[in-house]
Design a protein around this motif. Structure first.
Motif, PDB file in Angstrom:
ATOM      1  N   ASP A 228       0.723  -0.822  -0.158  1.00  0.00           N
ATOM      2  CA  ASP A 228       0.127  -0.087  -0.021  1.00  0.00           C
ATOM      3  C   ASP A 228       0.883   1.604   0.132  1.00  0.00           C
ATOM      4  O   ASP A 228       0.679   2.095  -1.037  1.00  0.00           O
ATOM      5  CB  ASP A 228      -0.754  -0.225   1.203  1.00  0.00           C
ATOM      6  CG  ASP A 228      -2.407  -0.806   0.888  1.00  0.00           C
ATOM      7  OD1 ASP A 228      -1.864  -1.359  -0.032  1.00  0.00           O
ATOM      8  OD2 ASP A 228      -2.916  -1.103   2.048  1.00  0.00           O
ATOM      9  N   LYS A 236      -4.844   2.387  -6.943  1.00  0.00           N
ATOM     10  CA  LYS A 236      -5.063   1.288  -5.854  1.00  0.00           C
ATOM     11  C   LYS A 236      -5.490   0.201  -6.357  1.00  0.00           C
ATOM     12  O   LYS A 236      -5.668  -0.081  -7.192  1.00  0.00           O
ATOM     13  CB  LYS A 236      -5.839   1.587  -4.652  1.00  0.00           C
ATOM     14  CG  LYS A 236      -5.821   3.346  -3.737  1.00  0.00           C
ATOM     15  CD  LYS A 236      -4.331   2.985  -3.675  1.00  0.00           C
ATOM     16  CE  LYS A 236      -3.846   4.015  -2.109  1.00  0.00           C
ATOM     17  NZ  LYS A 236      -2.866   4.527  -2.096  1.00  0.00           N
ATOM     18  N   PRO A 238      -4.680  -4.490  -5.877  1.00  0.00           N
ATOM     19  CA  PRO A 238      -4.749  -5.901  -5.166  1.00  0.00           C
ATOM     20  C   PRO A 238      -3.535  -6.036  -5.209  1.00  0.00           C
ATOM     21  O   PRO A 238      -2.624  -5.406  -6.727  1.00  0.00           O
ATOM     22  CB  PRO A 238      -5.138  -6.797  -5.623  1.00  0.00           C
ATOM     23  CG  PRO A 238      -6.896  -6.329  -6.649  1.00  0.00           C
ATOM     24  CD  PRO A 238      -6.140  -4.959  -7.224  1.00  0.00           C
ATOM     25  N   PHE A 239      -2.345  -6.679  -3.589  1.00  0.00           N
ATOM     26  CA  PHE A 239      -1.304  -7.215  -3.611  1.00  0.00           C
ATOM     27  C   PHE A 239      -0.816  -7.703  -4.877  1.00  0.00           C
ATOM     28  O   PHE A 239      -1.463  -8.779  -5.724  1.00  0.00           O
ATOM     29  CB  PHE A 239      -1.511  -7.730  -2.398  1.00  0.00           C
ATOM     30  CG  PHE A 239       0.444  -8.296  -2.684  1.00  0.00           C
ATOM     31  CD1 PHE A 239       1.247  -7.345  -2.642  1.00  0.00           C
ATOM     32  CD2 PHE A 239      -0.017  -9.770  -2.534  1.00  0.00           C
ATOM     33  CE1 PHE A 239       2.476  -7.954  -2.373  1.00  0.00           C
ATOM     34  CE2 PHE A 239       1.788 -10.297  -2.859  1.00  0.00           C
ATOM     35  CZ  PHE A 239       3.223  -9.033  -2.645  1.00  0.00           C
ATOM     36  N   GLU A 240      -0.223  -7.704  -5.866  1.00  0.00           N
ATOM     37  CA  GLU A 240       0.719  -8.159  -7.281  1.00  0.00           C
ATOM     38  C   GLU A 240       2.082  -7.747  -6.982  1.00  0.00           C
ATOM     39  O   GLU A 240       3.263  -6.423  -7.469  1.00  0.00           O
ATOM     40  CB  GLU A 240       0.650  -7.011  -8.349  1.00  0.00           C
ATOM     41  CG  GLU A 240       0.843  -8.241  -9.298  1.00  0.00           C
ATOM     42  CD  GLU A 240      -0.207  -7.770 -10.211  1.00  0.00           C
ATOM     43  OE1 GLU A 240       0.888  -7.792 -11.605  1.00  0.00           O
ATOM     44  OE2 GLU A 240      -0.978  -6.983 -10.865  1.00  0.00           O
TER      45      GLU A 240
END
Length: 463
Positions: A228, A236, A238-240
């Motif tokens: 983040d 924004k 998602p986690f990648e």
């Protein structure tokens, strides 16, 4: 010395008798070749423990580690802290520089420390402006990796913050302070290539690593990576892990091949010819091979126009990058002028001066009778267009750094730390850094808009 007198001075050196060949680096006989050593003297100073410049690294990735390794070779410099958003890199920092250094995932804690004099900013490009300004306002000297900014319009705020802080800010295009750049600038100003007409720069790569497919550690997850915070002002998502460890492949965080590679060439070019930069760019290219999710091209060709100024003629520059070069890879940087060319590297410069043929040869004479050909030759002979002096001013000379040369990367940090100690000047301040970055980023503007773009190199803004 003005340009005309500089050229006259160079030619005077180049036409001395052959007896001086061994003593002068500016002499050619027809076809003559020679190699000469470049040199740089370093002053060795023993600094006490209380007189060290305490350094902190913000961004302990690939370039951050290489930067710090070079910085610590300079006398009187000590690393006291490191910051990164991946915990594995903080472990690596302690492995490299000792368990006693302070580590954190929050760069603001670095800036709060009173024992930190200077910081290296080696983060993804979209964080450069924010951290550089915060560091300058916190009273820290700043070495900010190239490109100085992700967007050209971010640059003026860094220039303003540096001036208001009174601190030193060096932009990290590491070849800038090299022996090669120094010699190329001297030769150009002495008129060695005449008027510049063309710059030819290329960088070919043929490996996954060279195309930014960097390894992703198997422990990368939302706990070990502060994703983040990494996103910052970017959209924004998602986690990648790919976006974090291969951020150069994405417009949201990097600047593509232009910001990563063109900017080095612009730094050298603008330095050597004392230019503010180009005023127009036209880019093309595409994503030809590395279709791994990236949204920047892996083949890029950009043509730039430089306007005439007091230090150079109007000329064109061609920049090209190929990340899938089946030739195996390589690179080059050539300044081509009306009277010669220079191939410039950090450790060497090769100057080639050739004879300009002014007299018609067999190709253009074939349509005339033998008698007319004789008359034409006689007419050209009377004009004396090809003098003996022009023949003597030809040949090739290569200046090379000695084997024990500490390198351009070391020299750039040495320049930075010397400026800190002496309150002096750096070779690549924020204004210079913005001109180099702005010129490079024109390639992205043109590529994504699919049209030429105009630039004011003095005011550093789009036209």
């Amino acid at each position: 010395m003005n340009k005309k007198n500089a050229r006259r001075s160079f030619l005077k050196k180049a036409t001395l008798t052959s007896a001086a060949l061994t003593s002068s680096p500016f002499i050619w006989a027809s076809g003559f070749e020679e190699k000469l050593l470049l040199s740089r003297a370093y002053t060795t100073i023993n600094f006490s423990a209380n007189d060290h410049i305490n350094l902190a690294l913000i961004g302990t990735g690939i370039q951050g580690i290489y930067d710090t390794q070079s910085a610590l070779k300079v006398d009187g410099v000590k690393l006291v802290a490191a910051c990164d958003l991946y915990t594995g890199r903080l472990d690596r920092a302690k492995e490299l520089w000792g368990a006693s250094i302070f580590t954190t995932r929050d760069y603001r804690k670095i800036l709060e420390r009173k024992d930190v004099d200077a910081v290296i900013i080696a983060t993804p490009d979209h964080w450069h402006q924010k951290i550089a300004i915060d560091a300058l306002k916190a009273g820290k000297h700043v070495y900010c990796e190239k490109p100085m900014v992700q967007k050209y319009e971010e640059g003026q705020a860094i220039i303003k913050a540096q001036k208001e802080s009174g601190k030193i800010c060096q932009i990290g295009s590491q070849g800038m302070s090299s022996l090669g750049n120094e010699k190329a600038k001297q030769l150009y100003e002495e008129g060695a290539i005449g008027d510049i007409v063309m710059l030819d720069m290329y960088n070919d790569r043929y490996s996954a690593e060279g195309a930014w497919q960097y390894p992703i550690p198997p422990d990368a997850d939302p706990k070990t990576v502060d994703f983040d915070t990494f996103l910052g002002k970017a959209p924004k998502v998602p986690f990648e892990p790919k976006r974090f460890f291969r951020w150069r492949n994405y417009q949201d965080y990097g600047t593509g091949v232009a910001g990563d590679l063109f900017v080095h060439a612009f730094s050298t070019l603008n330095h050597v010819i004392s230019s503010h930069g180009p005023n127009r760019a036209l880019a093309t290219g595409g994503l030809r091979y590395w279709k791994d999710g990236r949204d920047v091209p892996d083949v890029s060709i950009t043509l730039y126009d430089y306007p005439k100024t007091e230090t150079h003629a109007a000329f064109n520059a061609a920049f090209r990058i190929n990340f899938i070069a089946g030739s195996g890879g390589g690179g080059g940087f050539k300044l081509i002028g009306t009277e010669g060319e220079m191939e410039v590297g950090q450790n060497s410069v090769t100057l080639t001066r050739s004879k300009l043929s002014m007299i018609p040869q067999g190709y253009s004479m074939v349509s005339f009778t033998e008698a007319m050909q004789e008359k034409i030759r006689a007419g050209y002979a009377e004009k004396n267009l090809e003098t003996r002096a022009s023949s003597l001013n030809t040949g090739k000379t290569t200046w090379e750094a000695p084997r024990d040369y500490k390198g351009g990367h070391y020299d750039h940090f040495n320049n930075f730390f010397t400026a800190i100690r002496e309150n002096g000047n750096v070779v690549q301040d924020p204004t210079f850094g913005l001109r180099a970055a702005g010129a490079a980023l024109l390639a992205n503007e043109s590529y994504f808009k699919k049209q030429p773009v105009d630039w004011d190199p003095t005011k550093m803004k789009l036209v």
